[in-house]
Design a protein around this motif. Structure first.
Motif, PDB file in Angstrom:
ATOM      1  N   TYR A  19       0.836  -1.214   0.000  1.00  0.00           N
ATOM      2  CA  TYR A  19       0.000   0.000   0.000  1.00  0.00           C
ATOM      3  C   TYR A  19       0.866   1.258   0.000  1.00  0.00           C
ATOM      4  O   TYR A  19       0.564   2.235  -0.699  1.00  0.00           O
ATOM      5  N   GLY A 122      -5.943   2.985   8.728  1.00  0.00           N
ATOM      6  CA  GLY A 122      -6.204   1.552   8.649  1.00  0.00           C
ATOM      7  C   GLY A 122      -5.902   0.854   9.961  1.00  0.00           C
ATOM      8  O   GLY A 122      -6.659  -0.023  10.411  1.00  0.00           O
ATOM      9  N   TYR A 126      -8.525  -1.133  12.521  1.00  0.00           N
ATOM     10  CA  TYR A 126      -8.277  -2.498  12.984  1.00  0.00           C
ATOM     11  C   TYR A 126      -8.428  -2.578  14.504  1.00  0.00           C
ATOM     12  O   TYR A 126      -9.078  -3.498  15.026  1.00  0.00           O
ATOM     13  N   ALA A 143     -10.060  -2.944   7.732  1.00  0.00           N
ATOM     14  CA  ALA A 143      -9.012  -1.967   7.431  1.00  0.00           C
ATOM     15  C   ALA A 143      -8.776  -1.886   5.924  1.00  0.00           C
ATOM     16  O   ALA A 143      -8.588  -0.792   5.371  1.00  0.00           O
ATOM     17  N   ALA A 144      -8.796  -3.045   5.254  1.00  0.00           N
ATOM     18  CA  ALA A 144      -8.594  -3.058   3.801  1.00  0.00           C
ATOM     19  C   ALA A 144      -9.732  -2.344   3.084  1.00  0.00           C
ATOM     20  O   ALA A 144      -9.508  -1.634   2.090  1.00  0.00           O
ATOM     21  N   LEU A 147      -8.954   1.315   3.396  1.00  0.00           N
ATOM     22  CA  LEU A 147      -7.781   1.726   2.628  1.00  0.00           C
ATOM     23  C   LEU A 147      -8.034   1.730   1.127  1.00  0.00           C
ATOM     24  O   LEU A 147      -7.405   2.504   0.391  1.00  0.00           O
TER      25      LEU A 147
END
Length: 488
Positions: A19, A122, A126, A143-144, A147
Motif C-alpha cells: 500500500y 487503517g 483495525y 481496514a482493507a 484503505l
C-alpha cells in the motif's frame, strides 16, 4: 498458534509495504488548484517563520489600485486593513506538511505524510474492530475496505485536509472510548480533538460523540480538556492574529452556504454514493442496532458521530455537487464500515457455511471498491495535477522574469513555483483593466496568460486584446497577450 500468528503478521507486512508503494506511485505532491496550492503555500510561509506575506504590487502603485484581489492567488485572502495576504485554509495541514518537509523537502512532503496518515487510519480501524469483538481476519478486512475506498484514496493521493481530518477524528474517538480506563487516554483524546479541529474547524462536532463516550466520568473531561488546551490556544491566537477574532476562520461567513433546502438533494445523494464508494455491503450498517453485538457502547458512539456529521453537512450547498464532495463526511466512513462488519459477522455467526460465505462477501466488497477506483479514474489524478507544476515550470524557464501572467486556476501554483506577478482576470473590474494595461506597457512588462480550458473563453472576452497561443500543456494553455492600451 504460532504459525497462524506469524502468517497474519507477514500478510499485514506485505499489505502495508504494498500500500505504501502504491501511494508513493500515485500520490500527487504538487501545488495545484486552490486547496492543494493553498496548503503548500501556507506551509512554505511557516517554514520562513511567517504567517502572512506582503501582497504583490506593481512598483509605484498601491496594492488595491486595480482591485483588492487582482494580484492575490487562489488560497489567499487580503487581511482587512493591511497590505498583506494570509492563507485561506486552516493551520493544521500546513503544520504537518512543514514537519514532514524537514527530512523530505516541502515539494515531496505530501507523499510520506499521506502514506503515514492513510496507514494510521487503517491501523486505528483495525484496533476499533478488535475492540468491538471482531476476529483478526474480519478486522483486517475492515481496514482493507477503508484503505481501498475510492474516496479515501482520493483524499490520500493529494495534498488536501480530508484524509488527515478523518484520521485525527478516528484517533480522538478511539481515545475517548478508552479515556475512562486511564487518564493518559483522556489526554490523548483531547490532543487528537485539538488537531482534528486545527485541520478542519467543523471537527469541533466531535464534542458530541466524545461526551457520549465519557459519560459521567467527570475526571476524564478534565484530562480531555487539558490535552486539548494547547491546540485550542494555538487556534485562537492564530485566528485572532490573522483574521481578527479567535472565532473567525479564513473561510469567512460559510453559513451563507447552509440551508434546509439543500438537504432534500444531499441526503438522497449520500444514500446513493455511500454504498457506491463503500460497497453495497455497507447497507448492513443500518441493521446493526437491531443485533445484540451492534448495541455496544462503542458502536453507539460511532453512530452518534455519523449522525452528527452527516446531519450537519446535509445542509451544506457543496456536499451534493459531485461524488468527491462526500470527502466532507469521510470521517464517518470508518464508523459505517465497523457497523456493517459487526452486523454481517452477527448474521453469519449461525450460518452453516460461514467460513466460506464471510470471506466471499468481504472479497466481493474489496473487488467492488477496486472496480470503482478504476471507473472513477483515480489513478489519473497525479498526472492531471502535474499540469499545474509543469505549466509553472515551463513559464519560469521560458518567459521573461518581469512578465505579468493573467490567470486564475493556476494562480496558486504560479505563486508557489515562480516569482511572477499574477493578474487574476476575474478580479479586474472593466474600468481598471485599461489603466492596468497602460501601467504594464509603461513599465515594459510583457503580458502572458496561463489558463485552463474551462476559463479560457471568459478570460479572453473579459480582457480583450490580441492573444497568441504559445504552447498547450495538457489542460493548460500559455498565451502571449497584447492588452489594449487605448480606449476603443
Amino acid at each position: 498458534m504460532f504459525a497462524p500468528h506469524r502468517s497474519l503478521v507477514m500478510l499485514v507486512a506485505v499489505m502495508v509495504i504494498g500500500y505504501a508503494l502504491f501511494l508513493r506511485q500515485y500520490t500527487s505532491p504538487y501545488a495545484g488548484g486552490s486547496d492543494s496550492s493553498g496548503y503548500l503555500n501556507s506551509a512554505a510561509l511557516l517554514l520562513t517563520g511567517r504567517l502572512t506575506t506582503p501582497k504583490p504590487v506593481l512598483p509605484g502603485h498601491t496594492v488595491a489600485e486595480f482591485g483588492i484581489g487582482v494580484h492575490v492567488p487562489l488560497g489567499f485572502l487580503t487581511r482587512v486593513g493591511t497590505d498583506e495576504m494570509a492563507p485561506t485554509y486552516p493551520l493544521g495541514l500546513p503544520l504537518h506538511l512543514a514537519a514532514f518537509s524537514w527530512p523530505f523537502g516541502l515539494d515531496w512532503a505530501t507523499i510520506p505524510l499521506n502514506i503515514c496518515t492513510a496507514l494510521a487510519g487503517g491501523g486505528l480501524l483495525y484496533l476499533f474492530a478488535r475492540r468491538v469483538g471482531l476476529p483478526p481476519s474480519w478486522s483486517l478486512a475492515g481496514a482493507a475496505v477503508l484503505l481501498l475506498c475510492p474516496l479515501y484514496l482520493f483524499a490520500a493521493t493529494q495534498p488536501m485536509s480530508d484524509l488527515l481530518a478523518s484520521v485525527w477524528c478516528l484517533a480522538a474517538l478511539y481515545a475517548a472510548l478508552r479515556a475512562r480506563e486511564k487518564w493518559s487516554w483522556g489526554l490523548a483524546c483531547g490532543f487528537a480533538v485539538a488537531w482534528a479541529v486545527l485541520v478542519r474547524p467543523t471537527d469541533l462536532l466531535l464534542v458530541v460523540p466524545v461526551a457520549l463516550a465519557l459519560g459521567l466520568a467527570w475526571r476524564s473531561y478534565l484530562w480531555v480538556g487539558l490535552g486539548g488546551l494547547p491546540g485550542a490556544v494555538l487556534l485562537a491566537v492564530y485566528n485572532d492574529k490573522i483574521y481578527g477574532s479567535p472565532f473567525i476562520t479564513g473561510y469567512g461567513d460559510v453559513w451563507l452556504s447552509f440551508s434546509r433546502e439543500f438537504a432534500a438533494h444531499n441526503l438522497p445523494f449520500f444514500a446513493l454514493w455511500i454504498p457506491g464508494l463503500l460497497t453495497p455491503l455497507v447497507v448492513a450498517a443500518l441493521t446493526a442496532p437491531f443485533r445484540p453485538p451492534g448495541r455496544q457502547r462503542e458502536l453507539g458512539v460511532l453512530g452518534a458521530w455519523a449522525a452528527v456529521l452527516i446531519g450537519f453537512y446535509a445542509f451544506y450547498y457543496h456536499s451534493g455537487e459531485t461524488w468527491w464532495y462526500l470527502r466532507f463526511i469521510l470521517p464517518v466512513f470508518p464508523a459505517l464500515i465497523l457497523a456493517a462488519l459487526v452486523a454481517l459477522h452477527s448474521f453469519l455467526a449461525a450460518a452453516p457455511r460461514r467460513k466460506i460465505i464471510g470471506p466471499l462477501l468481504l472479497a466481493a466488497g474489496l473487488a467492488w471498491e477496486i472496480a470503482q477506483v478504476d471507473r472513477l479514474q483515480l489513478l489519473l489524478n497525479k498526472s492531471g495535477e502535474a499540469t499545474y507544476a509543469d505549466a509553472s515550470s515551463w513559464a519560469r524557464d521560458h518567459l521573461p522574469a518581469n512578465a505579468a501572467i493573467i490567470c486564475m486556476q493556476v494562480s496558486g501554483a504560479l505563486h508557489y513555483y515562480t516569482d511572477f506577478l499574477v493578474i487574476r482576470w476575474e478580479q479586474v473590474a472593466a474600468g481598471d483593466l485599461l489603466r492596468l494595461a497602460q501601467v504594464l506597457h509603461a513599465q515594459h512588462r510583457p503580458t502572458y496568460a496561463v489558463l485552463y480550458d474551462f476559463e479560457e473563453a471568459d478570460a479572453r472576452q473579459r480582457t480583450g486584446g490580441r492573444w497568441t497561443k504559445i504552447i498547450k500543456i495538457r489542460n493548460a494553455t500559455v498565451w502571449q497577450v497584447d492588452l489594449p492600451i487605448a480606449a476603443p
